[in-house]
Design a protein around this motif. Structure first.
Motif, mmCIF file in Angstrom:
data_model
loop_
_atom_site.group_PDB
_atom_site.id
_atom_site.type_symbol
_atom_site.label_atom_id
_atom_site.label_comp_id
_atom_site.label_asym_id
_atom_site.label_seq_id
_atom_site.Cartn_x
_atom_site.Cartn_y
_atom_site.Cartn_z
ATOM 1 N N ALA A 121 -34.179 15.751 -14.247
ATOM 2 C CA ALA A 121 -33.760 14.783 -13.573
ATOM 3 C C ALA A 121 -34.801 14.360 -12.342
ATOM 4 O O ALA A 121 -34.909 13.099 -11.961
ATOM 5 C CB ALA A 121 -32.361 14.886 -12.972
ATOM 6 N N ILE A 122 -35.387 15.194 -12.064
ATOM 7 C CA ILE A 122 -36.508 14.920 -10.747
ATOM 8 C C ILE A 122 -37.692 13.694 -11.260
ATOM 9 O O ILE A 122 -37.795 12.918 -10.302
ATOM 10 C CB ILE A 122 -37.225 16.101 -10.102
ATOM 11 C CG1 ILE A 122 -37.731 15.840 -8.868
ATOM 12 C CG2 ILE A 122 -38.300 16.431 -11.085
ATOM 13 C CD1 ILE A 122 -38.208 17.000 -8.169
ATOM 14 N N SER A 123 -37.724 13.880 -12.350
ATOM 15 C CA SER A 123 -38.930 12.701 -12.773
ATOM 16 C C SER A 123 -38.236 11.142 -12.616
ATOM 17 O O SER A 123 -39.009 10.263 -12.261
ATOM 18 C CB SER A 123 -39.670 12.960 -14.280
ATOM 19 O OG SER A 123 -38.684 12.687 -15.167
ATOM 20 N N THR A 124 -37.081 11.092 -13.012
ATOM 21 C CA THR A 124 -36.319 9.799 -12.932
ATOM 22 C C THR A 124 -36.324 9.562 -11.330
ATOM 23 O O THR A 124 -36.378 8.369 -11.099
ATOM 24 C CB THR A 124 -35.162 9.508 -13.606
ATOM 25 O OG1 THR A 124 -34.068 10.740 -13.304
ATOM 26 C CG2 THR A 124 -35.227 9.636 -15.229
ATOM 27 N N ASP A 125 -35.857 10.495 -10.504
ATOM 28 C CA ASP A 125 -35.715 10.154 -9.216
ATOM 29 C C ASP A 125 -37.365 9.671 -8.596
ATOM 30 O O ASP A 125 -37.165 8.786 -7.872
ATOM 31 C CB ASP A 125 -35.682 11.440 -8.345
ATOM 32 C CG ASP A 125 -33.873 11.773 -8.347
ATOM 33 O OD1 ASP A 125 -33.252 10.865 -9.046
ATOM 34 O OD2 ASP A 125 -33.748 12.634 -7.844
ATOM 35 N N ILE A 126 -38.251 10.348 -8.915
ATOM 36 C CA ILE A 126 -39.769 9.888 -8.482
ATOM 37 C C ILE A 126 -39.991 8.518 -9.217
ATOM 38 O O ILE A 126 -40.497 7.713 -8.084
ATOM 39 C CB ILE A 126 -40.552 10.986 -9.149
ATOM 40 C CG1 ILE A 126 -40.466 12.150 -8.702
ATOM 41 C CG2 ILE A 126 -42.032 10.346 -8.707
ATOM 42 C CD1 ILE A 126 -41.091 13.608 -9.317
ATOM 43 N N GLU A 127 -39.359 8.302 -10.468
ATOM 44 C CA GLU A 127 -39.823 6.957 -10.953
ATOM 45 C C GLU A 127 -39.158 5.701 -10.055
ATOM 46 O O GLU A 127 -39.955 4.829 -9.799
ATOM 47 C CB GLU A 127 -39.344 6.866 -12.345
ATOM 48 C CG GLU A 127 -40.085 7.384 -13.348
ATOM 49 C CD GLU A 127 -39.499 7.432 -14.718
ATOM 50 O OE1 GLU A 127 -40.298 7.114 -15.835
ATOM 51 O OE2 GLU A 127 -38.373 7.163 -14.952
#
Lengths: 554, 86
Positions: free
Chosen positions: B45-51
């Motif tokens: 989920a962290i990658s979508t937060d970063i996006e």
């Protein structure tokens, strides 16, 4: 629904009539094999003659596995008769195969394809009893040694491993925790010492075994994909099987429903035919509607694998959660109707108790329903922000089941959908496109339901969506999955060809009614009448009760 | 370490601290997230937060291949610089 491939009709004809007592693949023979806890040898011979293994191999490797919906339709003919035959003959190779097609290099894929096309089996050795669905905890190890690996450990409750000529093995290649610590290996022949058979309540004809392996050397070329890529491959490849396996299992409910109608149309109760009793009609109509709902959603999800593979992590989990639940619940309600006849291991309805037992793994085999729910939880906030709250066009290509499909691109499957859910994003546009009438009116409340879900889920803290999530958060998954199913049903109805029963408003009205939030009332009378009329018409004409209404072997 | 890289790392520490229900001081940027008990699906989920935060399009497996905050900071710094140059 989705023009049935001719070869599915061919297999149906080869398998023949269930009620024919002289058919070596009929009910009597199936029950006999089950009593002996042996595979249905005559059934395996039919599948071999049909070259069923070619259905499991993609066309670029010489097989016929070009569309997931067609694979499902072919195997439904097997599940309509004997789920143990399907599991024992094909499912292990299918599961191992999708891992190969997803991760293997050309040479490895060609080797696996040759093996399957030559009639061999590949076992899917992922599972360890001690860790269940917590696959990242797997302990079977592949330790680097002399340019290859040494395999050690146990794999348990593996269908058909004793008869397989190779295995795809999920093994730990790094002792540290984390998602890059496992790898997949294609090992031929199956290594190690066989474990004793595990006995089971259902699918008793399937030999569930295992292996104990001690420092078995394999070359580095056994690794499928990259070292450490095992979990990623599994989570991508199994999106295909999480969709296809529950979808095939609708064949079980198809036959369960036929047995119930057979039995209840001939039975006299309280001075009349049992099938005329209002309660009986109501249960049968509901089970029929649930079968259509399950197949409609499963078919849309199968199409999604081809059309929007990057979003299939979501739809495949939803199929596992909801299609399996629909099938299990419907069979339980039919069992109540049949009473003692759902329990007898002989006589004209004797197959029912076997189907009931054999269906159970649809809820926990391959992946458990709860694990599928868990896989959706961390995706909810991004889905809500990026798709549910951002209206998109109607995804007609997902919903028009007769439209062509592009090839299945295993390399485009993704670990998560990055918030892309074109089915739900198109919900508003789909409702706007519906003709005025009762279906549109019945679906209107879903606009508010979607808005509310989007609002709640967009703000969910990710920290609370892991394995220790609260039951209230699991309920959000349930609401989302039901909304997905309702949207798929509306879309399939809206895009069904005129004259097809899928274009009749009765079934989407029933589908919406039966999964409306807080539903407690029976189906409206005219909807129930239309469903029962269609059910009995298909029963009399020996056609399937699913979306395709296919002619069955007589 | 540039100010931008420091900001990025501090933001990541704060996000991960939220995931782990810890205070940011208790998150060591050099320790793999899995060792804090962050399960593999939640870590994604962290990658979508970063996006969302940095307007990037990332590989869904980003947090698996760069399992510490230090590693994520390094790869993201490169991606953000490349985007600014483009």
């Amino acid at each position: 629904m989705s023009a049935t491939p001719k070869r599915a009709d061919h297999l149906e004809a080869l398998l023949g009539s269930l009620s024919d007592v002289d058919n070596p693949v009929g009910s009597a023979a199936i029950l006999d094999a089950d009593e002996r806890a042996e595979p249905l040898v005559a059934g395996e011979a039919v599948l071999a003659a049909f070259d069923l293994n070619a259905e499991l191999v993609p066309p670029e490797h010489g097989g016929r596995f070009d569309r997931v919906d067609h694979l499902v339709e072919v195997l439904r003919s097997v599940y309509r008769r004997d789920p143990a035959l399907g599991l024992g003959y094909a499912v292990g190779s299918l599961i191992a195969g999708v891992a190969v097609w997803t991760a293997a290099d050309t040479e490895q894929a060609a080797r696996a394809a040759r093996l399957l096309l030559g009639g061999g089996r590949i076992a899917a050795a992922f599972h360890e009893l001690a860790h269940g669905n917590d696959i990242a905890a797997a302990e079977f190890t592949a330790t680097p040694s002399d340019g290859g690996f040494l395999l050690s450990g146990r794999k348990e409750v593996i269908a058909g491993i004793g008869r397989a000529s190779a295995a795809v093995i999920f093994a730990r290649t790094d002792p540290s925790p984390g998602p890059r610590s496992h790898s997949l290996l294609l090992v031929e022949p199956v290594p190690g010492e066989p474990l004793p058979r595990f006995t089971t309540a259902g699918v008793r004809g399937v030999w569930l075994g295992g292996v104990a392996v001690d420092r078995h050397p394999v070359p580095e070329s056994a690794v499928l994909g990259r070292v450490g890529g095992g979990l990623e491959t599994v989570l991508k490849a199994f999106q295909v099987t999480r969709t296809a396996l529950p979808a095939m299992a609708t064949g079980v409910l198809d036959t369960g429903l036929r047995i119930a109608v057979d039995h209840l149309s001939t039975r006299r109760l309280y001075g009349g035919a049992a099938i005329d009793l209002p309660h009986v009609r109501s249960v049968l109509a509901a089970a029929f509607a649930d079968l259509l709902r399950a197949e409609a959603f499963a078919t849309v999800a199968a199409r999604a694998l081809h059309l929007v593979p990057g979003s299939a992590s979501v739809y495949s989990a939803a199929v596992k959660i909801e299609v399996s639940r629909l099938l299990l619940d419907a069979m339980d309600r039919l069992a109540e109707l049949l009473g003692a006849h759902s329990y007898l291991r002989e006589g004209p309805s004797g197959l029912f108790q076997k189907l009931l037992r054999d269906l159970a793994p649809v809820g926990f085999g391959h992946i458990a329903r709860a694990t599928a729910q868990l896989s959706l939880l961390p995706q909810l906030p991004t889905l809500a922000r990026r798709s549910w709250a951002v209206p998109g066009p109607v995804p007609v290509d997902l919903l028009d089941l007769d439209a062509d499909l592009p090839p299945l691109r295993y390399d485009r499957l993704a670990l998560h959908a990055s918030g892309r859910d074109p089915l739900t994003a198109g919900h508003g546009a789909l409702l706007d496109s519906l003709p005025p009438g009762p279906v549109r009116a019945a679906a209107a409340a879903d606009r508010a339901e979607l808005a509310e879900l989007a609002r709640v889920c967009a703000g969910l803290p990710v920290a609370e969506l892991g394995a220790d999530a609260r039951p209230a958060h699991y309920d959000l998954v349930t609401r989302y999955v039901l909304l997905l199913v309702r949207t798929a049903c509306l879309g399939v109805w809206r895009h069904a060809p005129p004259g097809d029963f899928l274009a009749d408003p009765a079934w989407p009205l029933a589908a919406l009614h039966r999964c409306a939030p807080g539903r407690t009332t029976p189906l409206p009378g005219p909807v129930e009448d239309a469903l029962v009329t269609e059910l009995l018409d298909r029963h009399g004409g020996n056609r399937s009760f699913g979306g395709t209404a296919r002619p069955l072997a007589s | 370490m540039s100010a931008q890289t420091r900001d990025l790392r501090d933001w990541l520490v704060a996000r991960v601290a939220t995931y782990l229900r810890r205070s940011p001081q208790d998150v060591d940027p050099a320790v793999p997230l899995a060792e804090y008990g962050l399960d593999s699906l939640t870590a994604l989920a962290i990658s979508t937060d970063i996006e969302d935060e940095y307007d990037l399009v990332l590989d869904p497996a980003l947090a698996w291949d760069h399992p510490t905050i230090d590693a994520l900071t390094a790869v993201l710094t490169g991606l953000i610089e490349a985007k600014e140059r483009a």
